[in-house]
Design a protein around this motif. Sequence first.
Motif, mmCIF file in Angstrom:
data_model
loop_
_atom_site.group_PDB
_atom_site.id
_atom_site.type_symbol
_atom_site.label_atom_id
_atom_site.label_comp_id
_atom_site.label_asym_id
_atom_site.label_seq_id
_atom_site.Cartn_x
_atom_site.Cartn_y
_atom_site.Cartn_z
ATOM 1 N N ASP A 290 43.306 12.214 -39.023
ATOM 2 C CA ASP A 290 43.895 12.820 -37.837
ATOM 3 C C ASP A 290 42.876 12.725 -36.703
ATOM 4 O O ASP A 290 41.747 13.202 -36.832
ATOM 5 C CB ASP A 290 44.269 14.277 -38.098
ATOM 6 C CG ASP A 290 45.430 14.735 -37.238
ATOM 7 O OD1 ASP A 290 45.337 14.580 -36.011
ATOM 8 O OD2 ASP A 290 46.434 15.231 -37.788
ATOM 9 N N VAL A 291 43.287 12.078 -35.611
ATOM 10 C CA VAL A 291 42.415 11.937 -34.442
ATOM 11 C C VAL A 291 42.649 13.129 -33.530
ATOM 12 O O VAL A 291 43.773 13.380 -33.094
ATOM 13 C CB VAL A 291 42.698 10.619 -33.695
ATOM 14 C CG1 VAL A 291 41.756 10.482 -32.496
ATOM 15 C CG2 VAL A 291 42.539 9.425 -34.636
ATOM 16 N N VAL A 320 37.674 16.018 -22.290
ATOM 17 C CA VAL A 320 37.319 17.048 -23.265
ATOM 18 C C VAL A 320 36.682 16.383 -24.481
ATOM 19 O O VAL A 320 36.926 15.206 -24.762
ATOM 20 C CB VAL A 320 38.551 17.877 -23.686
ATOM 21 C CG1 VAL A 320 39.128 18.602 -22.489
ATOM 22 C CG2 VAL A 320 39.610 16.995 -24.327
ATOM 23 N N ASP A 321 35.862 17.129 -25.213
ATOM 24 C CA ASP A 321 35.184 16.597 -26.395
ATOM 25 C C ASP A 321 36.156 16.505 -27.570
ATOM 26 O O ASP A 321 36.909 17.453 -27.839
ATOM 27 C CB ASP A 321 34.002 17.493 -26.788
ATOM 28 C CG ASP A 321 32.899 17.470 -25.741
ATOM 29 O OD1 ASP A 321 32.752 16.431 -25.066
ATOM 30 O OD2 ASP A 321 32.204 18.486 -25.587
ATOM 31 N N GLU A 322 36.120 15.369 -28.288
ATOM 32 C CA GLU A 322 37.029 15.158 -29.418
ATOM 33 C C GLU A 322 36.387 14.280 -30.485
ATOM 34 O O GLU A 322 35.414 13.573 -30.221
ATOM 35 C CB GLU A 322 38.340 14.504 -28.928
ATOM 36 C CG GLU A 322 39.123 15.384 -27.990
ATOM 37 C CD GLU A 322 40.305 14.699 -27.340
ATOM 38 O OE1 GLU A 322 41.267 15.402 -26.980
ATOM 39 O OE2 GLU A 322 40.278 13.458 -27.181
ATOM 40 N N GLN A 323 36.961 14.332 -31.700
ATOM 41 C CA GLN A 323 36.500 13.513 -32.810
ATOM 42 C C GLN A 323 37.675 13.236 -33.736
ATOM 43 O O GLN A 323 38.815 13.557 -33.407
ATOM 44 C CB GLN A 323 35.387 14.233 -33.562
ATOM 45 C CG GLN A 323 35.767 15.619 -34.075
ATOM 46 C CD GLN A 323 34.587 16.367 -34.659
ATOM 47 O OE1 GLN A 323 33.847 15.852 -35.484
ATOM 48 N NE2 GLN A 323 34.387 17.600 -34.203
ATOM 49 N N TYR A 324 37.410 12.618 -34.884
ATOM 50 C CA TYR A 324 38.486 12.434 -35.856
ATOM 51 C C TYR A 324 38.090 13.094 -37.175
ATOM 52 O O TYR A 324 36.912 13.356 -37.443
ATOM 53 C CB TYR A 324 38.814 10.948 -36.068
ATOM 54 C CG TYR A 324 37.807 10.185 -36.912
ATOM 55 C CD1 TYR A 324 37.865 10.209 -38.305
ATOM 56 C CD2 TYR A 324 36.807 9.416 -36.319
ATOM 57 C CE1 TYR A 324 36.947 9.520 -39.081
ATOM 58 C CE2 TYR A 324 35.889 8.723 -37.084
ATOM 59 C CZ TYR A 324 35.965 8.767 -38.458
ATOM 60 O OH TYR A 324 35.052 8.086 -39.226
ATOM 61 N N PHE A 325 39.102 13.359 -38.002
ATOM 62 C CA PHE A 325 38.889 13.990 -39.300
ATOM 63 C C PHE A 325 39.681 13.220 -40.349
ATOM 64 O O PHE A 325 40.838 12.864 -40.121
ATOM 65 C CB PHE A 325 39.351 15.449 -39.276
ATOM 66 C CG PHE A 325 38.743 16.256 -38.167
ATOM 67 C CD1 PHE A 325 37.488 16.836 -38.319
ATOM 68 C CD2 PHE A 325 39.413 16.414 -36.951
ATOM 69 C CE1 PHE A 325 36.924 17.576 -37.284
ATOM 70 C CE2 PHE A 325 38.859 17.151 -35.918
ATOM 71 C CZ PHE A 325 37.603 17.732 -36.090
#
Length: 340
Positions: A290-291, A320-325
Amino acid sequence: MRKRWIAAAVFFLAFLAGGCRGAAPGTADSAPYEEEPEGSREHIVIGFSQIGSESDYRTANTESFKDTFTIENGYYLLFEDAQQKQENQLKAIRNFILQEVDYIILDPIVETGWDAVLQEARDAGIPVILADRSVEVSDTDLYTCWVGSDFEEEGHTAGEWLVGYLDEQGRSEEKINIVTLQGTPESTAQIGRTSGFAQVLDTQHNWNMLEYQSGDFTQAKGKEVMEYFLCTYEDIDVLVSENDNMTFGAIDAIQEAGRTCGPDGEIIVISFDGGRAAFEAMVRGEINVDVECNPIFAEQVAEIIDKLEKGEKVEKIYYVDEQYFDTSMDLEKIMEGRSF
């Protein structure tokens, strides 16, 4: 700076313009605001036109703004839910202009069709801040700035993750059939995520995009379109779903068809948003990755307004700051520290 209204006056004008619809306390669509806080303190009046409540992301995003732009924090928030209709947003913005709000925050449903109303806001001297999605206009000076996610980078991240995952699975040379559940057509999120993933798709000779179809960012439509995909294509290796709610509908369709998905299933599932329910689906083994699309950025918007109040210059774009899981991570531990 425009003349400020005390909260009671703002509520009265909002009531005349459209009435109350029942929402969080401290907004113009809540129960009537009965009295001004001690000291007759004036407030910065914000008009916020939100897309709707089509997804968990949208709900969290709305709550972020309602929790930030409160009476206690020195604001009075006029909130309008557009219910996924651009004409409702156009009407809301014009109402905000008539009510002489200090700032307008717009989360636009689609990118086009905003020049006239944004020119009206500009002529009225009201700064417009775009939140989450963006607009395509003839003059970018029609809005002050944009705050949100780098949707193209999100799509690119998803594509790069799939390259690495297939390589780990020993499938880097295997023909990979992909279907995509797109979001609302011509929305910034749909355009960016589709484009970003396509950049990676174009570099992979063995990837075959079977079809794109819009699920309109909703669970019901996501299920409907996934049912169509499953009936139309016998061999689907990857589902790219441009938000979590469509993904949940697609998972329902996959399971009801007697198929499997996730790390141990037939169909690799790539989703976007990164809400709690999606984490739980990853823990259950239904989603591979999930991104993140971070909905909690109202405080960042408040900081921009504070700069504008002080007469300071602001940037045109704020990411905004984001990542993936993915399922290789300790998802339950990560969930403990997340509010969304």
